[in-house]
Scaffold this active site. Structure first.
Site, PDB file in Angstrom:
ATOM      1  CB  THR A   1      -2.582   0.582 -26.970  1.00  0.00           C
ATOM      2  OG1 THR A   1      -3.699   1.332 -26.291  1.00  0.00           O
ATOM      3  CG2 THR A   1      -1.273   1.417 -27.326  1.00  0.00           C
ATOM      4  CG  ASP A   2      -7.713   2.142 -27.599  1.00  0.00           C
ATOM      5  OD1 ASP A   2      -7.060   2.098 -26.788  1.00  0.00           O
ATOM      6  OD2 ASP A   2      -9.055   1.982 -27.413  1.00  0.00           O
ATOM      7  CD  GLU A   3      -3.855   3.963 -23.572  1.00  0.00           C
ATOM      8  OE1 GLU A   3      -3.140   4.786 -23.122  1.00  0.00           O
ATOM      9  OE2 GLU A   3      -4.529   3.092 -23.024  1.00  0.00           O
TER      10      GLU A   3
ATOM     11  CE1 TYR B   1       1.709   1.306 -23.139  1.00  0.00           C
ATOM     12  CE2 TYR B   1      -0.478   2.506 -23.430  1.00  0.00           C
ATOM     13  CZ  TYR B   1       0.124   1.232 -23.494  1.00  0.00           C
ATOM     14  OH  TYR B   1      -0.426   0.255 -23.787  1.00  0.00           O
TER      15      TYR B   1
ATOM     16  CB  ALA C   1       4.586   9.364 -27.243  1.00  0.00           C
TER      17      ALA C   1
ATOM     18  CE  LYS D   1       2.137  -1.044 -27.453  1.00  0.00           C
ATOM     19  NZ  LYS D   1       2.963  -2.149 -27.300  1.00  0.00           N
TER      20      LYS D   1
HETATM   21  P1  NAD Z   1       1.723  -5.983 -18.716  1.00  0.00           P
HETATM   22  O1  NAD Z   1       2.455  -4.631 -18.244  1.00  0.00           O
HETATM   23  O2  NAD Z   1       0.967  -6.790 -17.915  1.00  0.00           O
HETATM   24  O3  NAD Z   1       2.915  -7.123 -19.298  1.00  0.00           O
HETATM   25  C1  NAD Z   1       4.124  -6.498 -19.842  1.00  0.00           C
HETATM   26  C2  NAD Z   1       4.958  -7.672 -19.766  1.00  0.00           C
HETATM   27  O4  NAD Z   1       6.367  -7.403 -20.718  1.00  0.00           O
HETATM   28  C3  NAD Z   1       5.466  -8.018 -18.475  1.00  0.00           C
HETATM   29  O5  NAD Z   1       5.645  -9.415 -18.288  1.00  0.00           O
HETATM   30  C4  NAD Z   1       6.961  -7.376 -18.379  1.00  0.00           C
HETATM   31  O6  NAD Z   1       7.883  -8.175 -17.409  1.00  0.00           O
HETATM   32  C5  NAD Z   1       7.305  -7.698 -19.860  1.00  0.00           C
HETATM   33  N1  NAD Z   1       8.512  -6.755 -20.239  1.00  0.00           N
HETATM   34  C6  NAD Z   1       8.264  -5.334 -19.968  1.00  0.00           C
HETATM   35  N2  NAD Z   1       9.625  -4.829 -20.363  1.00  0.00           N
HETATM   36  C7  NAD Z   1      10.316  -5.829 -21.054  1.00  0.00           C
HETATM   37  C8  NAD Z   1      11.638  -6.024 -21.696  1.00  0.00           C
HETATM   38  N3  NAD Z   1      12.375  -4.967 -21.942  1.00  0.00           N
HETATM   39  N4  NAD Z   1      11.840  -7.181 -22.257  1.00  0.00           N
HETATM   40  C9  NAD Z   1      11.436  -8.251 -22.052  1.00  0.00           C
HETATM   41  N5  NAD Z   1      10.015  -8.155 -21.322  1.00  0.00           N
HETATM   42  C10 NAD Z   1       9.645  -7.128 -20.976  1.00  0.00           C
HETATM   43  O7  NAD Z   1       0.882  -5.415 -20.093  1.00  0.00           O
HETATM   44  P2  NAD Z   1      -0.156  -6.097 -20.646  1.00  0.00           P
HETATM   45  O8  NAD Z   1      -1.358  -5.387 -20.223  1.00  0.00           O
HETATM   46  O9  NAD Z   1      -0.324  -7.632 -20.654  1.00  0.00           O
HETATM   47  O10 NAD Z   1      -0.054  -5.418 -22.157  1.00  0.00           O
HETATM   48  C11 NAD Z   1       0.836  -6.226 -23.199  1.00  0.00           C
HETATM   49  C12 NAD Z   1       0.858  -5.426 -24.721  1.00  0.00           C
HETATM   50  O11 NAD Z   1      -0.592  -5.255 -25.072  1.00  0.00           O
HETATM   51  C13 NAD Z   1       1.560  -4.383 -24.404  1.00  0.00           C
HETATM   52  O12 NAD Z   1       2.129  -4.347 -25.511  1.00  0.00           O
HETATM   53  C14 NAD Z   1       0.263  -3.321 -24.576  1.00  0.00           C
HETATM   54  O13 NAD Z   1       0.826  -2.043 -25.081  1.00  0.00           O
HETATM   55  C15 NAD Z   1      -0.545  -3.828 -25.060  1.00  0.00           C
HETATM   56  N6  NAD Z   1      -1.982  -3.515 -24.999  1.00  0.00           N
HETATM   57  C16 NAD Z   1      -2.466  -3.497 -23.584  1.00  0.00           C
HETATM   58  C17 NAD Z   1      -3.694  -3.105 -23.567  1.00  0.00           C
HETATM   59  C18 NAD Z   1      -4.523  -3.371 -22.017  1.00  0.00           C
HETATM   60  O14 NAD Z   1      -5.476  -2.956 -21.899  1.00  0.00           O
HETATM   61  N7  NAD Z   1      -3.629  -3.944 -20.934  1.00  0.00           N
HETATM   62  C19 NAD Z   1      -4.694  -2.962 -24.414  1.00  0.00           C
HETATM   63  C20 NAD Z   1      -4.268  -2.866 -25.670  1.00  0.00           C
HETATM   64  C21 NAD Z   1      -2.646  -3.264 -25.950  1.00  0.00           C
HETATM   65  P1  TYD Z   2      -5.973   2.585 -16.693  1.00  0.00           P
HETATM   66  O1  TYD Z   2      -6.456   1.110 -16.275  1.00  0.00           O
HETATM   67  O2  TYD Z   2      -4.701   2.986 -16.094  1.00  0.00           O
HETATM   68  O3  TYD Z   2      -5.919   2.473 -18.115  1.00  0.00           O
HETATM   69  P2  TYD Z   2      -5.734   3.405 -19.377  1.00  0.00           P
HETATM   70  O4  TYD Z   2      -5.161   4.742 -18.680  1.00  0.00           O
HETATM   71  O5  TYD Z   2      -4.371   2.977 -20.143  1.00  0.00           O
HETATM   72  O6  TYD Z   2      -6.853   3.554 -20.148  1.00  0.00           O
HETATM   73  O7  TYD Z   2      -7.218   3.574 -16.509  1.00  0.00           O
HETATM   74  C1  TYD Z   2      -8.419   3.391 -16.970  1.00  0.00           C
HETATM   75  C2  TYD Z   2      -9.183   4.846 -16.499  1.00  0.00           C
HETATM   76  O8  TYD Z   2      -9.256   4.847 -15.254  1.00  0.00           O
HETATM   77  C3  TYD Z   2      -8.391   5.908 -16.975  1.00  0.00           C
HETATM   78  O9  TYD Z   2      -9.372   6.920 -17.455  1.00  0.00           O
HETATM   79  C4  TYD Z   2      -7.843   6.489 -15.831  1.00  0.00           C
HETATM   80  C5  TYD Z   2      -8.744   5.899 -14.777  1.00  0.00           C
HETATM   81  N1  TYD Z   2      -8.074   5.730 -13.489  1.00  0.00           N
HETATM   82  C6  TYD Z   2      -8.859   6.276 -12.336  1.00  0.00           C
HETATM   83  O10 TYD Z   2      -9.737   6.949 -12.411  1.00  0.00           O
HETATM   84  N2  TYD Z   2      -8.329   5.804 -11.106  1.00  0.00           N
HETATM   85  C7  TYD Z   2      -7.331   5.027 -10.944  1.00  0.00           C
HETATM   86  O11 TYD Z   2      -6.720   4.531  -9.791  1.00  0.00           O
HETATM   87  C8  TYD Z   2      -6.516   4.490 -12.253  1.00  0.00           C
HETATM   88  C9  TYD Z   2      -5.388   3.567 -12.170  1.00  0.00           C
HETATM   89  C10 TYD Z   2      -7.128   4.707 -13.327  1.00  0.00           C
END
Ligand code: NAD
Ligand code: TYD
Length: 354
Positions: free
Chosen positions: A135-137, A160, A162, A164
């Site tokens: 992630t970019d975070e 989170y 930290a 990643k």
């Molecule tokens: P998500 O929470 O929707 O899915 C995570 C999946 O991992 C779930 O299916 C869960 O069951 C599985 N999982 C969790 N713990 C596990 C374990 N111990 N063993 C096996 N499986 C396990 O997450 P997402 O949003 O799809 O993110 C996927 C990846 O992409 C993550 O690594 C996240 O850091 C990264 N990412 C997400 C975003 C975003 O905007 N969602 C952006 C950039 C990077």
């Molecule tokens: P989120 O979807 O949790 O992604 P991330 O924190 O990983 O960027 O949140 C996106 C943005 O929205 C973040 O600035 C927090 C804000 N947010 C709210 O204002 N209300 C909410 O109920 C949630 C879940 C997030």
């Protein structure tokens, strides 16, 4: 070597939001690959997300916790795995603030387990790839100016990010120390179908539809850079196949929005879709206490990915949001299924009583 398939790829976290899009994309595009989805099926993982491809002859599912090294070793052996695309993670910042340890276990210990098992299994072999999805975070929080590049120093600020960041460091350490074939990507916030309704966009869609309050943290002036999840899948495809070993690539769509502007846009869009009087959903907005340590702004410079691999996002945010809203309105049963059971208690606590 497994003769039946050109590649046997483990996708971890394939039952989650992004992972399910990656699994579907790979199965449709590459008929000579076998895809092994490894997922623990936490509250965020649901096989509903893949029900359209679960019968595909090149698809297998293994319910495994990546913290369990023995189980991982058995799966590598059983399928003669050639590559890994690693997405499994605990992914929600608010949950990491409530309890960081699950994030350390899955995101750090689980990742190191997977690296170690793959390294042992592939020892001496060639042409393998371990793509670590991040992630970019990990880069921290931007002020009003500038973008995250691949050279930006790591400065994670939530439990989170930290965890990643730690997993990214281990992936890089395996490349430098053992010449292990790592590729990495750091992506901005994704949105689209099958997004668990605890994250901002699906939560707001769900609450607007059900006339529930829309909790905007702080003043709503935090900025996120949003990318269509299927564009993330094409970026992973490009990096996995054509990215350079040992390199990381930032993925993003140059699409910065304040949270409040985004929530108001969703309100207007859904007023139209639901035939409500214009402005009625906006009345549901409620400014609530801010998230602890809330990162102000994320914004990605993805020019390396475009320059080296020719990747670009395919649709605008407005188009993607409309498709996303349509999907949620047509798939209310999905929301009900994934928010029932184990997740229900947490969901109630976080969002209903807030
Ligand atoms: P998500 O929470 O929707 O899915 C995570 C999946 O991992 C779930 O299916 C869960 O069951 C599985 N999982 C969790 N713990 C596990 C374990 N111990 N063993 C096996 N499986 C396990 O997450 P997402 O949003 O799809 O993110 C996927 C990846 O992409 C993550 O690594 C996240 O850091 C990264 N990412 C997400 C975003 C975003 O905007 N969602 C952006 C950039 C990077
Ligand atoms: P989120 O979807 O949790 O992604 P991330 O924190 O990983 O960027 O949140 C996106 C943005 O929205 C973040 O600035 C927090 C804000 N947010 C709210 O204002 N209300 C909410 O109920 C949630 C879940 C997030």
């Amino acid at each position: 070597m497994n003769k039946a398939f050109e590649k046997v790829i483990i996708v971890t976290g394939g039952a989650g939001f992004i992972g399910s899009h990656v699994v579907r994309y790979l199965l449709k595009k590459y008929s000579t690959y076998q895809i092994i989805n490894i997922d623990k099926l936490t509250y965020a993982g649901n096989l509903e997300n893949l029900k359209d491809v679960s019968d595909h002859e090149n698809y297998k599912f293994e319910k495994i916790d990546i913290v369990d090294a023995e189980a991982l070793r058995a799966v590598f052996k059983k399928y003669e795995v050639t590559d890994v695309i690693h997405l499994a993670a605990e992914s929600h910042v608010d949950r990491s603030i409530e309890g960081p340890m699950e994030f350390v276990l899955t995101n750090v210990v689980g990742t190191v387990n997977l690296l170690q098992v793959a390294k042992d299994f592939w020892a001496g072999g060639e042409n393998h790839v371990f793509h670590h999805v991040s992630t970019d975070e990990v880069f921290g929080s931007l002020g009003t100016e500038g973008l995250f590049t691949e050279e930006t120093s790591y400065d994670p600020r939530s439990p989170y990010s930290a965890s990643k960041a730690s997993s990214d460091h281990f992936a890089r350490a395996f490349f430098h120390t053992y010449n292990f074939p790592i590729k990495m990507s750091n992506c901005s916030n994704n949105y689209g179908s099958h997004h668990f309704p605890e994250k901002l966009i699906p939560l707001m869609i769900h609450n607007i539809q059900n006339n529930k309050s829309l909790p905007v943290y702080g003043k709503g002036d935090n900025i996120r850079d949003w990318l269509w999840v299927e564009d993330h899948a094409t970026a992973i495809d490009a990096i996995f196949h054509r990215g350079r070993i040992g390199e990381s690539y930032n993925v993003g769509g140059l699409n910065e929005w304040t949270n409040i502007k985004l929530v108001k846009f969703l309100c207007q869009l859904m007023d139209n879709k639901l035939n409500r009087i214009s402005g009625s959903s906006e009345k549901l907005i409620s400014f609530v206490g801010d998230r602890a340590g809330h990162d102000k702004r994320y914004a990605i410079d993805a020019s390396k990915l475009e320059r080296e691999l020719g990747w670009k996002p395919s649709i605008t945010f407005e188009e993607g949001l409309e498709k996303t809203v349509d999907w949620y309105l047509e798939n209310q049963d999905w929301v009900e299924k994934v928010t029932s059971g184990e997740y229900q208690k947490y969901y109630q606590k976080m969002y209903t009583e807030r």
